[in-house]
Design a protein around this motif. Structure first.
Motif, mmCIF file in Angstrom:
data_model
loop_
_atom_site.group_PDB
_atom_site.id
_atom_site.type_symbol
_atom_site.label_atom_id
_atom_site.label_comp_id
_atom_site.label_asym_id
_atom_site.label_seq_id
_atom_site.Cartn_x
_atom_site.Cartn_y
_atom_site.Cartn_z
ATOM 1 N N CYS A 1 43.953 35.431 35.790
ATOM 2 C CA CYS A 1 42.912 35.601 34.784
ATOM 3 C C CYS A 1 43.083 36.967 34.115
ATOM 4 O O CYS A 1 43.190 37.982 34.794
ATOM 5 N N CYS B 1 39.534 39.317 34.984
ATOM 6 C CA CYS B 1 39.214 39.831 36.328
ATOM 7 C C CYS B 1 40.471 39.993 37.168
ATOM 8 O O CYS B 1 40.400 40.493 38.278
ATOM 9 N N GLY C 1 36.742 33.900 30.353
ATOM 10 C CA GLY C 1 37.004 34.205 31.764
ATOM 11 C C GLY C 1 37.304 32.949 32.553
ATOM 12 O O GLY C 1 37.250 31.841 32.031
ATOM 13 N N CYS C 2 37.620 33.163 33.824
ATOM 14 C CA CYS C 2 37.988 32.060 34.706
ATOM 15 C C CYS C 2 36.782 31.680 35.579
ATOM 16 O O CYS C 2 35.754 32.352 35.522
ATOM 17 N N CYS D 1 35.012 34.659 37.369
ATOM 18 C CA CYS D 1 34.317 35.771 36.714
ATOM 19 C C CYS D 1 33.401 35.295 35.592
ATOM 20 O O CYS D 1 32.712 36.095 34.967
HETATM 21 ZN ZN LIG Z 1 38.486 35.800 35.734
#
Ligand SMILES: [Zn+2]
Ligand SMILES: [Zn+2]
Length: 137
Positions: A51, A54, A81-82, A85
């Motif tokens: 990611c 993060c 984000g993933c 996060c």
């Molecule tokens: Zn992330």
């Protein structure tokens, strides 16, 4: 005398192993590194398996939440984000999100903006900044 011969033989064997270990690395054929796996679509994995916000490694099936705005010659992408996060409901996840460009921590409303270059066979994503540092400029 016998022990001396044994010692010499052991030394020779060690030397042989060392030569094999050091010399055994054949240069890889040039074509090998150019092989890019086509099975994962570039939109799903623009950053490999990590990611960008993060820096968490992603498992198979986990993907970075982003919006792609296609354009010519290149498009824009908003990266949120993933699963580690970012959550679509709250905008926040377990891990804190940071802008890969300026390093600022991102708030729930913030996202990262990237330029997307569509190239045959692969998509290149170039991070321009986040909503915080883009506004300052
Ligand atoms: Zn992330
Ligand atoms: Zn930023």
């Amino acid at each position: 005398m016998v022990t001396e011969i044994v010692v010499i033989i052991i030394l020779l064997i060690t030397l042989l192993i060392l030569i094999l270990l050091l010399g055994g690395k054949k240069p890889r054929p040039a074509g090998e590194e150019m092989m890019i796996r086509e099975e994962d679509s570039p939109e799903e994995k623009p950053f490999g398996t990590r990611c960008p916000l993060c820096k968490e490694w992603l498992n198979r099936g986990e993907r970075v939440h982003s919006h792609l705005f296609s354009g010519k010659p290149d498009g824009l992408m908003h990266i949120f984000g993933c699963p580690h996060c970012y959550s679509e409901e709250t905008g926040e996840g377990k891990l804190k999100r940071y802008c890969p460009y300026c390093g600022e921590p991102l708030g729930p409303e913030d996202y990262v903006i990237a330029r997307v270059f569509e190239k045959p066979g692969k998509t290149q994503v170039h991070v321009l900044g986040c909503t915080i540092c883009r506004e300052k400029r």
